[in-house]
Design a protein around this motif. Structure first.
Motif, PDB file in Angstrom:
ATOM      1  N   ARG A  58      19.267  -8.009 -12.805  1.00  0.00           N
ATOM      2  CA  ARG A  58      19.471  -9.426 -12.270  1.00  0.00           C
ATOM      3  C   ARG A  58      19.204  -9.374 -10.800  1.00  0.00           C
ATOM      4  O   ARG A  58      19.773  -8.475  -9.900  1.00  0.00           O
ATOM      5  CB  ARG A  58      21.109  -9.845 -12.436  1.00  0.00           C
ATOM      6  CG  ARG A  58      21.460 -11.099 -11.559  1.00  0.00           C
ATOM      7  CD  ARG A  58      20.701 -12.525 -11.797  1.00  0.00           C
ATOM      8  NE  ARG A  58      21.331 -13.306 -11.284  1.00  0.00           N
ATOM      9  CZ  ARG A  58      20.782 -14.175 -10.174  1.00  0.00           C
ATOM     10  NH1 ARG A  58      19.581 -13.943  -9.776  1.00  0.00           N
ATOM     11  NH2 ARG A  58      21.382 -15.245  -9.708  1.00  0.00           N
ATOM     12  N   GLY A  68      22.374  -6.231 -16.460  1.00  0.00           N
ATOM     13  CA  GLY A  68      22.894  -7.042 -17.314  1.00  0.00           C
ATOM     14  C   GLY A  68      22.351  -6.767 -18.791  1.00  0.00           C
ATOM     15  O   GLY A  68      21.262  -6.389 -18.765  1.00  0.00           O
ATOM     16  N   ILE A  91      28.546  -9.701 -23.036  1.00  0.00           N
ATOM     17  CA  ILE A  91      27.902  -9.586 -21.910  1.00  0.00           C
ATOM     18  C   ILE A  91      28.298  -8.316 -20.956  1.00  0.00           C
ATOM     19  O   ILE A  91      29.424  -8.468 -20.603  1.00  0.00           O
ATOM     20  CB  ILE A  91      27.704 -10.936 -21.036  1.00  0.00           C
ATOM     21  CG1 ILE A  91      27.057 -11.867 -21.898  1.00  0.00           C
ATOM     22  CG2 ILE A  91      26.889 -10.780 -19.789  1.00  0.00           C
ATOM     23  CD1 ILE A  91      25.409 -11.977 -21.842  1.00  0.00           C
ATOM     24  N   MET A  93      28.035  -6.344 -17.251  1.00  0.00           N
ATOM     25  CA  MET A  93      27.317  -6.486 -15.984  1.00  0.00           C
ATOM     26  C   MET A  93      27.563  -5.117 -15.310  1.00  0.00           C
ATOM     27  O   MET A  93      28.995  -5.327 -14.794  1.00  0.00           O
ATOM     28  CB  MET A  93      27.757  -7.702 -15.109  1.00  0.00           C
ATOM     29  CG  MET A  93      27.040  -8.798 -15.672  1.00  0.00           C
ATOM     30  SD  MET A  93      27.933 -10.467 -14.936  1.00  0.00           S
ATOM     31  CE  MET A  93      29.262 -10.501 -16.216  1.00  0.00           C
ATOM     32  N   TRP A 180      23.005 -17.042 -18.866  1.00  0.00           N
ATOM     33  CA  TRP A 180      21.954 -15.979 -19.009  1.00  0.00           C
ATOM     34  C   TRP A 180      20.696 -16.412 -19.846  1.00  0.00           C
ATOM     35  O   TRP A 180      19.442 -16.079 -19.748  1.00  0.00           O
ATOM     36  CB  TRP A 180      22.304 -14.813 -19.409  1.00  0.00           C
ATOM     37  CG  TRP A 180      23.399 -14.102 -18.628  1.00  0.00           C
ATOM     38  CD1 TRP A 180      23.000 -13.445 -17.529  1.00  0.00           C
ATOM     39  CD2 TRP A 180      24.715 -14.324 -18.188  1.00  0.00           C
ATOM     40  NE1 TRP A 180      23.922 -12.966 -16.657  1.00  0.00           N
ATOM     41  CE2 TRP A 180      25.088 -13.656 -17.373  1.00  0.00           C
ATOM     42  CE3 TRP A 180      25.671 -15.138 -19.066  1.00  0.00           C
ATOM     43  CZ2 TRP A 180      26.517 -13.444 -16.755  1.00  0.00           C
ATOM     44  CZ3 TRP A 180      26.967 -15.213 -18.873  1.00  0.00           C
ATOM     45  CH2 TRP A 180      27.515 -14.070 -17.779  1.00  0.00           C
ATOM     46  N   PRO A 185      18.142 -20.472 -16.545  1.00  0.00           N
ATOM     47  CA  PRO A 185      18.805 -19.214 -16.556  1.00  0.00           C
ATOM     48  C   PRO A 185      19.200 -18.790 -14.948  1.00  0.00           C
ATOM     49  O   PRO A 185      18.316 -19.137 -14.083  1.00  0.00           O
ATOM     50  CB  PRO A 185      17.973 -18.206 -17.468  1.00  0.00           C
ATOM     51  CG  PRO A 185      16.681 -18.461 -17.014  1.00  0.00           C
ATOM     52  CD  PRO A 185      16.769 -20.221 -17.272  1.00  0.00           C
ATOM     53  N   ASP A 187      18.385 -16.051 -14.002  1.00  0.00           N
ATOM     54  CA  ASP A 187      17.172 -14.967 -13.743  1.00  0.00           C
ATOM     55  C   ASP A 187      16.282 -15.024 -15.013  1.00  0.00           C
ATOM     56  O   ASP A 187      16.710 -14.554 -16.150  1.00  0.00           O
ATOM     57  CB  ASP A 187      17.809 -13.663 -13.363  1.00  0.00           C
ATOM     58  CG  ASP A 187      16.480 -12.812 -13.094  1.00  0.00           C
ATOM     59  OD1 ASP A 187      15.628 -12.744 -13.516  1.00  0.00           O
ATOM     60  OD2 ASP A 187      16.573 -11.977 -12.144  1.00  0.00           O
ATOM     61  N   LEU A 190      15.476 -11.550 -16.533  1.00  0.00           N
ATOM     62  CA  LEU A 190      16.631 -11.045 -17.205  1.00  0.00           C
ATOM     63  C   LEU A 190      16.755 -11.729 -18.505  1.00  0.00           C
ATOM     64  O   LEU A 190      17.193 -10.881 -19.375  1.00  0.00           O
ATOM     65  CB  LEU A 190      17.826 -11.028 -16.316  1.00  0.00           C
ATOM     66  CG  LEU A 190      19.197 -10.443 -16.751  1.00  0.00           C
ATOM     67  CD1 LEU A 190      18.970  -9.104 -17.243  1.00  0.00           C
ATOM     68  CD2 LEU A 190      20.405 -10.682 -15.980  1.00  0.00           C
ATOM     69  N   ARG A 191      16.828 -12.799 -18.770  1.00  0.00           N
ATOM     70  CA  ARG A 191      16.727 -13.657 -19.753  1.00  0.00           C
ATOM     71  C   ARG A 191      15.641 -13.078 -20.903  1.00  0.00           C
ATOM     72  O   ARG A 191      16.119 -12.479 -22.002  1.00  0.00           O
ATOM     73  CB  ARG A 191      16.587 -15.212 -19.963  1.00  0.00           C
ATOM     74  CG  ARG A 191      16.329 -15.802 -20.970  1.00  0.00           C
ATOM     75  CD  ARG A 191      16.038 -17.287 -20.992  1.00  0.00           C
ATOM     76  NE  ARG A 191      14.815 -17.412 -20.599  1.00  0.00           N
ATOM     77  CZ  ARG A 191      14.158 -18.751 -20.202  1.00  0.00           C
ATOM     78  NH1 ARG A 191      14.940 -19.671 -20.342  1.00  0.00           N
ATOM     79  NH2 ARG A 191      12.961 -18.588 -19.767  1.00  0.00           N
ATOM     80  N   MET A 194      17.108  -9.557 -21.762  1.00  0.00           N
ATOM     81  CA  MET A 194      18.195  -9.508 -22.823  1.00  0.00           C
ATOM     82  C   MET A 194      17.661  -9.910 -24.216  1.00  0.00           C
ATOM     83  O   MET A 194      18.330  -9.766 -25.152  1.00  0.00           O
ATOM     84  CB  MET A 194      19.152 -10.519 -22.365  1.00  0.00           C
ATOM     85  CG  MET A 194      19.924  -9.945 -21.108  1.00  0.00           C
ATOM     86  SD  MET A 194      21.336 -11.398 -20.563  1.00  0.00           S
ATOM     87  CE  MET A 194      22.535 -10.188 -19.767  1.00  0.00           C
TER      88      MET A 194
END
Length: 199
Positions: A58, A68, A91, A93, A180, A185, A187, A190-191, A194
């Protein structure tokens, strides 16, 4: 005799090399490393094994805030399938930045909730969003926040190894995941990480 000695030395070197290759292989199966953080390939919640769907960093401007990771019962790349899945989720972090104050965390959560849910949805969620926000304190580099959704119980909030509280509702879990994975989102990079679509 010299030939035999050379064979023994070669065999020993081969054995040592094989050992290190196997060690590296075992480590790569057990966890991947992102920004110095070991991210397990699987975790267990209430005797249910979840697999790492994807993980990334992130970022806010040029600052690396946290690593993340998203864990599901099975790997998926479609957001609608993840949101519709009634099973457990996590999730995680792991914070990289030196300090993130509680009000900044809450501000980020609120922006994520507001940006990815309708006014009608937010109306039904607001009391639980307030409950969720009240569970957070300032986090520092090395701290870990876990958000574990457990069916029929709700979303457990963990700070390092301490459970801070549980927010009920599968609808809340979906709204939280959208921070997310939603259309807006926190970021986008990051999405994608993920979802496993950035690899």
């Amino acid at each position: 005799m010299k030939g035999l000695s050379d064979v023994k030395v070669a065999a020993k070197l081969f054995g040592i090399s094989l050992f290190f290759v196997l060690m590296i292989a075992v480590q790569s199966v057990g966890a991947r490393e992102i920004a110095g953080v070991a991210v397990p390939e699987s975790v267990t919640i209430k005797n249910k094994v979840l697999v790492l769907n994807g993980a990334g960093i992130r970022k806010k401007f040029f600052i690396k805030v946290y690593v993340g990771a998203l864990y599901l019962t099975a790997k998926r790349t479609a957001v609608n399938e993840i949101l519709a899945d009634p099973g457990p989720k996590r999730i995680a972090m792991n914070f990289l930045y030196k300090e993130v104050e509680a009000d900044k965390l809450v501000e980020g959560w609120n922006e994520g909730f507001a940006g990815n849910n309708t006014a009608e949805e937010l109306k039904g969620l607001q009391d639980r969003i307030n409950q969720f926000n009240a569970l957070f304190t300032t986090v520092r580099k090395g701290d870990m926040i876990r958000l574990d959704y457990i069916p029929n119980e709700g979303t457990q909030v963990w700070f390092n190894d301490t459970e801070k509280g549980t927010v009920p509702g599968e609808d809340f879990s979906r709204a939280l995941l959208k921070i997310w994975l939603g259309d807006k989102p926190a970021d986008a990079g990051l999405r994608d990480d993920m979802l496993g679509t950035a690899y």
